[in-house]
Design a protein around this motif. Structure first.
Motif, PDB file in Angstrom:
ATOM      1  N   ARG A 229      -6.523  -6.095  -0.517  1.00 11.19           N
ATOM      2  CA  ARG A 229      -6.978  -5.495  -1.880  1.00 11.19           C
ATOM      3  C   ARG A 229      -7.228  -4.037  -1.694  1.00 11.19           C
ATOM      4  O   ARG A 229      -7.042  -3.283  -2.514  1.00 11.19           O
ATOM      5  N   GLU A 230      -7.583  -3.654  -0.315  1.00 12.43           N
ATOM      6  CA  GLU A 230      -8.255  -2.210  -0.199  1.00 12.43           C
ATOM      7  C   GLU A 230      -6.782  -1.467   0.021  1.00 12.43           C
ATOM      8  O   GLU A 230      -6.818  -0.156  -0.092  1.00 12.43           O
ATOM      9  N   LEU A 231      -5.666  -2.022   0.296  1.00  9.00           N
ATOM     10  CA  LEU A 231      -4.623  -1.229   0.652  1.00  9.00           C
ATOM     11  C   LEU A 231      -4.009  -0.635  -0.669  1.00  9.00           C
ATOM     12  O   LEU A 231      -4.290  -1.547  -1.761  1.00  9.00           O
ATOM     13  N   GLU A 232      -3.105   0.197  -0.636  1.00  9.82           N
ATOM     14  CA  GLU A 232      -2.687   0.515  -1.943  1.00  9.82           C
ATOM     15  C   GLU A 232      -1.339  -0.126  -2.185  1.00  9.82           C
ATOM     16  O   GLU A 232      -0.284   0.242  -1.716  1.00  9.82           O
ATOM     17  N   LYS A 234       1.262  -2.535  -4.802  1.00 11.74           N
ATOM     18  CA  LYS A 234       1.415  -2.466  -6.066  1.00 11.74           C
ATOM     19  C   LYS A 234       1.073  -3.531  -6.956  1.00 11.74           C
ATOM     20  O   LYS A 234       0.642  -3.488  -8.088  1.00 11.74           O
TER      21      LYS A 234
ATOM     22  N   ARG B 238      -3.847   5.472  -7.309  1.00  8.28           N
ATOM     23  CA  ARG B 238      -4.044   3.978  -8.080  1.00  8.28           C
ATOM     24  C   ARG B 238      -3.708   4.114  -9.337  1.00  8.28           C
ATOM     25  O   ARG B 238      -3.347   3.139 -10.040  1.00  8.28           O
ATOM     26  N   HIS B 241       0.536   3.910 -11.268  1.00  5.19           N
ATOM     27  CA  HIS B 241       1.225   3.012 -11.770  1.00  5.19           C
ATOM     28  C   HIS B 241       0.771   2.098 -13.073  1.00  5.19           C
ATOM     29  O   HIS B 241       1.715   2.130 -14.124  1.00  5.19           O
ATOM     30  N   ASP B 346       7.486   2.107  -1.184  1.00  4.37           N
ATOM     31  CA  ASP B 346       6.097   2.183  -1.061  1.00  4.37           C
ATOM     32  C   ASP B 346       5.701   3.423  -1.366  1.00  4.37           C
ATOM     33  O   ASP B 346       5.872   4.448  -0.732  1.00  4.37           O
ATOM     34  N   PRO B 347       4.579   3.447  -2.417  1.00  9.60           N
ATOM     35  CA  PRO B 347       4.043   4.812  -2.720  1.00  9.60           C
ATOM     36  C   PRO B 347       3.457   5.669  -1.702  1.00  9.60           C
ATOM     37  O   PRO B 347       3.577   6.908  -1.653  1.00  9.60           O
ATOM     38  N   VAL B 348       2.676   4.961  -0.720  1.00 11.55           N
ATOM     39  CA  VAL B 348       2.046   5.633   0.340  1.00 11.55           C
ATOM     40  C   VAL B 348       2.919   6.255   1.204  1.00 11.55           C
ATOM     41  O   VAL B 348       2.970   7.649   1.601  1.00 11.55           O
TER      42      VAL B 348
END
Lengths: 289, 463
Positions: A229-232, A234, B238, B241, B346-348
Motif C-alpha cells: 500500500r505504501e507503493l504508488e 493504481k 497520488r 488518478h 506505471d506512473p512512477v
C-alpha cells in the motif's frame, strides 16, 4: 426514538459481536449517527468494508436491511415509488360502467402503489437500516431526491399525501468518491472516512475471517500488504483482498510468505500488470517466468 | 476560555484554513459533543471530524487545529523526573527539568525501549518530555519563550537509535528488514508527536488563534506546484488518478446530458409496449461528441518541471476524452515524449522516463523559449492543424533571450485553439525575466497554480 447504541464502547462491542472490528472513530461516529438520527455518509477506497458496516449495524441492532443500489440512470420510479400502470389499465378496463370519479379514486390507492427502497424504509414500523450504496454513481437529480427523504424522513406522493416516517431508519450512504457529492447532501450527513486499517487491526480482521491461517502467516501477510500500500499503485490491495490472499495461501498450503510464494500469488491482490511489475521490482520478489 | 469560545474559535480557524463549515454543521457538532462523555478527547475529536470535516483532504488541517484548540495537556503535564535530584540551592528552571547530557542519554535509552515496543502512548509521552527538555528557546520575558521541535529532534537524534533497536528486536536475520521498516515508521511517528507538541506549547504561550494562522498549510489540491515539497509532490501524484477519474465521470455525465441525438424510432416503439402502445417516453440516439486533438508543449526546466509532469499525467490519464494527444518537452531543444505514455503504464516509471528525457532537451541547460519554439515549428509543425488545440506550459521566463513571437503567432494561427498555462501566481507575471504579457498578447495566458485549477482547465478543454 429508538436508541441504536448506548455509547461508543457499546457500539464497538456489539459490532465486534457480529464480526465487524471497528476502530474507535468508526464506533463513535456510528453511535452519533444513531443518537442524532442523522444519515451517515461513509467514504473510502473500494474494499475497506463500507457496505459491511451497514450490514454489521443491521445485525448488531437486530434490524432489517433495506438496500438501494445506486447506478447511473437510477430514477424516482426505481428509488422511491411507482404506480403500477399495467394493473391500473386492467382496473380501468374492468370498470365497465363505473363512474370515472370512482375509478380515479380507486386506481390511486395503496393497492396500485409499488414501493421502492426509500419509501419502504420510511414506512417500516420495525427498526430498519437503509443502505444507499455507491451514491456517487447516481445522477445529481437523485441527490436532490435524497435530500427531502434524508433531512425530514418524509415522502410526498401527490395522490396519497405525505408519508412521514414513524420510526427513523438508520441511514448509511456509501461512496467511492468517483465524483464530488453536493455540499447540500454532505451537510445533512455525518461523515466518516474509512481507510485501510493499521497493521494490528487488519491482522485481527484477517484472523477472524480465516482463523486457520495462523498468527505467524497472517502477520507476514499484513506486513507485506502494508508495504504494497505504501507503493504508488493504481489500485492498492483492499482488506477483502488481504483475506482472499490468506485463503489462497492456505489452499496452497504455504506455511509462510516468502518472496517466492508472494511473487507466485501476487495476482490475488494486485490486478494491474503495471502494479505487479512495480511490486516485484520494489519488494525484490522473485520474478515469475 | 469557556468551552463555547473554544468551539467557536476552532470553527472559525477551520473556515479560515479553507474548510467550509456551515452553521448547520456547527450546530451538529455541538449536539454531537453533548452526547459524548466530555472528558474523552478522542471521542470529541471523532465527533467534530464527523460533523465538520467532509473531505479527506481537509483532515490533516483539522487534526492540527483540533490539537491547538483542544490541547491534550497544559505545560509539561505530569512528567516524572526520573533524574530527580532536586538540589535545593539551585534555582529550578521552569519546572526543574534538566537538559544536560545525562538527561539526554537517559531519554535516549528510554526512547530506544519505546521504539522497540512501539507503544504510541509512550512515544507521545517521550516526545512531550523531549520537547520540554531540549526544545525550549528561552525568551527574554514572560510569554516570550518558544519551543522548537527541530532543536529537540536534532539533539535527541532518534534516527541514530534505529540500528540499536533493530539489533535488539530481530533475533532472526530474515526479519531484520521488516523490523527496520517498523522502527523507522515509529521514528517518524515520534517526530510527528514532537512537532505537534511544540506547536501546542507555542499555542499555549501565544494563543491558539495566533498559531492557527501560521501552522496550517493549504490542502494538497490547493497547494502551489512551485512551492511543493518532496513529500507533497508524492501526495499530489497520488491525487492525479482520482482527479482524472472524477473528471472523466463528470465529462461523461455532461456529455450525456448535453442534448439528445436524433429520435431512435425502433427503441421508442419497443419501449411503448410496456405502456400499452402509447409512447410515453421517446428514446434517442446518443450524440457523438466532438473530440479535440491536443498538442502539449512543455517547459521541463528545473523551475517548472513538476508542473509540466502533472499536466502531462492528467492529460494522458484522460486520453480517451481526446482524439489524439501529442506531447513535446523542451528546455532549449525540443523532443517528442508521446510514446512514453503507454496505456496502463506505471506512473512512477513514466515520471523517471520524463526526467531522463530532460537531458536530451537541454543543450545549454537554460530555458530558451524562442529557440524551442523555432525548433518545434521547424521539425514538428505537422502536429498542428485545423483540428488541433495547442497547449503551452511554462512560466514564460526566457532568461532575457529572443522570444520568437512571430513563430508563436504562426503556430497559434495554424491551430484551432491555443492556450498558455502559467504555474506562477498572476502577480508575479512580468517580474524579472518573465515575458508573460508579451506572450499573453499572442496566446491567452491562464494561471494554473494547483491541482484544482489544473483540473478545471483540463475539464474545460475536454468538453
Amino acid at each position: 426514538m429508538v436508541t441504536w447504541f448506548e455509547s461508543p464502547a457499546d457500539a464497538v462491542k456489539r459490532l465486534a459481536d457480529v464480526g465487524y472490528l471497528a476502530d474507535d472513530d468508526t464506533a463513535t461516529t456510528v453511535f452519533l449517527a444513531g443518537v442524532l438520527g442523522k444519515p451517515l455518509l461513509v467514504e473510502g477506497p473500494a474494499g475497506v468494508g463500507k457496505t459491511e458496516l451497514a450490514k454489521a449495524v443491521t445485525a448488531a441492532a437486530d434490524a432489517a436491511l433495506v438496500r438501494l443500489q445506486c447506478y447511473e440512470g437510477l430514477d424516482e420510479a426505481r428509488a422511491l415509488y411507482e404506480w403500477n400502470y399495467k394493473k391500473q389499465l386492467l382496473r380501468i378496463q374492468a370498470a365497465g360502467a363505473q363512474a370515472w370519479e370512482e375509478t380515479h379514486d380507486d386506481i390511486f390507492s395503496e393497492e396500485f402503489l409499488l414501493t421502492r427502497p426509500l419509501l419502504t424504509a420510511i414506512r417500516r414500523e420495525d427498526p430498519t437500516v437503509l443502505l444507499v450504496d455507491e451514491v456517487d454513481k447516481t445522477d445529481v437529480e437523485v441527490e436532490g431526491l435524497l435530500l427531502e427523504v434524508l433531512s425530514d424522513f418524509q415522502v410526498t406522493i401527490p395522490e396519497l399525501g405525505t408519508v412521514v416516517a414513524t420510526r427513523r431508519p438508520f441511514v448509511v450512504l456509501t461512496s467511492n468518491a468517483s465524483r464530488e457529492l453536493s455540499e447540500a447532501l454532505k451537510r445533512r450527513c455525518l461523515y466518516l472516512h474509512l481507510d485501510y486499517p493499521d497493521a494490528d487491526r487488519e491482522k485481527a480482521i484477517v484472523l477472524s475471517q480465516v482463523p486457520e491461517a495462523g498468527e505467524r502467516l497472517v502477520e507476514q501477510l499484513v506486513e507485506m500488504v502494508g508495504r504494497l500500500r505504501e507503493l504508488e499503485l493504481k489500485k492498492a490491495p483492499s482488506i477483502a483482498e488481504s483475506v482472499d490472499w490468506a485463503r489462497t495461501l492456505l489452499a496452497l498450503d504455504a506455511g509462510h510468505l516468502d518472496a517466492d510464494v508472494a511473487a507466485r500469488t501476487l495476482g490475488v491482490v494486485l490486478k494491474h500488470v503495471s502494479d505487479q511489475e512495480r511490486a516485484t521490482k520494489e519488494l525484490r520478489l522473485a520474478r515469475t517466468s | 476560555m469557556s468551552l463555547l469560545d473554544r468551539h467557536v474559535g476552532l470553527v472559525e480557524a477551520l473556515r479560515r484554513s479553507g474548510v467550509p463549515v456551515s452553521l448547520a454543521e456547527d450546530l451538529d457538532a455541538v449536539r454531537a459533543a453533548q452526547q459524548l462523555p466530555l472528558l474523552d478527547r478522542d471521542a470529541l475529536r471523532a465527533a467534530y471530524a464527523a460533523t465538520l470535516v467532509k473531505r479527506p483532504t481537509h483532515r490533516p488541517n483539522f487534526d492540527a487545529l483540533f490539537d491547538l484548540w483542544f490541547p491534550p495537556l497544559l505545560g509539561d503535564g505530569i512528567v516524572r523526573d526520573e533524574m530527580a535530584a532536586p538540589e535545593p540551592d539551585q534555582q529550578p528552571s521552569r519546572l526543574g527539568l534538566s537538559d544536560g547530557p545525562e538527561a539526554l542519554a537517559h531519554l535516549r535509552d528510554r526512547l530506544a525501549e519505546a521504539l522497540g515496543s512501539g507503544d504510541p502512548d509512550l512515544l507521545a509521552q517521550l516526545a512531550r518530555e523531549g520537547v520540554g527538555r531540549f526544545g525550549e528557546m528561552k525568551g527574554r520575558g514572560q510569554g516570550q519563550a518558544s519551543w522548537s521541535a527541530y532543536t529537540a529532534l536534532h539533539r535527541i537524534h532518534a534516527a541514530e537509535l534505529v540500528d540499536r533497536v533493530v539489533a535488539g528486536l530481530a533475533a532472526d536475520p530474515d526479519d531484520a528488514p521488516a523490523a527496520r521498516r517498523r522502527v523507522q515508521r515509529r521514528v517518524e511517528e515520534f517526530g510527528r508527536y514532537a512537532e505537534a507538541d511544540a506547536r501546542r506549547r507555542v499555542a499555549e504561550e501565544k494563543g491558539a488563534d495566533h498559531m492557527s494562522r501560521h501552522a496550517v498549510r493549504p490542502t494538497v489540491e490547493n497547494l502551489d506546484f512551485t512551492s511543493a515539497r518532496r513529500a507533497d509532490l508524492v501526495e499530489m501524484r497520488r491525487q492525479i488518478h482520482p482527479l482524472a477519474r472524477r473528471l472523466a465521470t463528470r465529462l461523461a455525465r455532461e456529455q450525456a446530458a448535453q442534448g439528445r441525438g436524433s429520435l431512435d424510432f425502433r427503441r421508442t416503439v419497443r419501449a411503448s409496449m410496456s405502456t400499452g402502445g402509447v409512447p410515453l417516453e421517446t428514446k434517442h440516439r446518443p450524440r457523438r461528441p466532438a473530440r479535440t486533438d491536443l498538442v502539449v508543449l512543455c517547459d521541463v526546466s528545473g523551475s517548472v518541471a513538476s508542473f509540466a509532469q502533472f499536466t502531462l499525467m492528467l492529460v494522458f490519464a484522460l486520453r480517451e476524452q481526446f482524439s489524439r494527444v501529442r506531447a513535446f518537452t523542451f528546455v532549449d531543444e525540443v523532443t517528442e515524449v508521446t510514446d512514453r505514455f503507454r496505456p496502463g503504464a506505471d506512473p512512477v516509471q513514466t515520471m523517471l522516463d520524463l526526467a531522463a528525457s530532460v537531458q536530451q532537451v537541454a543543450m545549454f541547460g537554460r530555458t530558451h523559449y524562442g529557440r524551442a519554439l523555432e525548433r518545434f515549428y521547424e521539425r514538428h509543425h505537422d502536429a498542428l492543424g485545423p483540428q488541433a488545440s495547442l497547449l503551452v506550459l511554462g512560466d514564460a521566463r526566457s532568461n532575457h533571450s529572443d522570444l520568437a513571437l512571430p513563430t508563436l503567432r504562426r503556430m497559434v494561427r495554424e491551430s484551432r485553439h491555443a492556450w498558455w498555462l502559467n504555474p506562477e501566481h498572476a502577480r508575479h507575471w512580468d517580474t524579472g525575466d518573465s515575458a508573460a504579457s508579451a506572450y499573453g498578447e499572442v496566446v491567452p495566458m491562464v494561471e494554473c497554480r494547483n491541482l484544482t485549477q489544473l483540473g478545471e482547465f483540463v475539464h474545460g478543454l475536454a468538453i
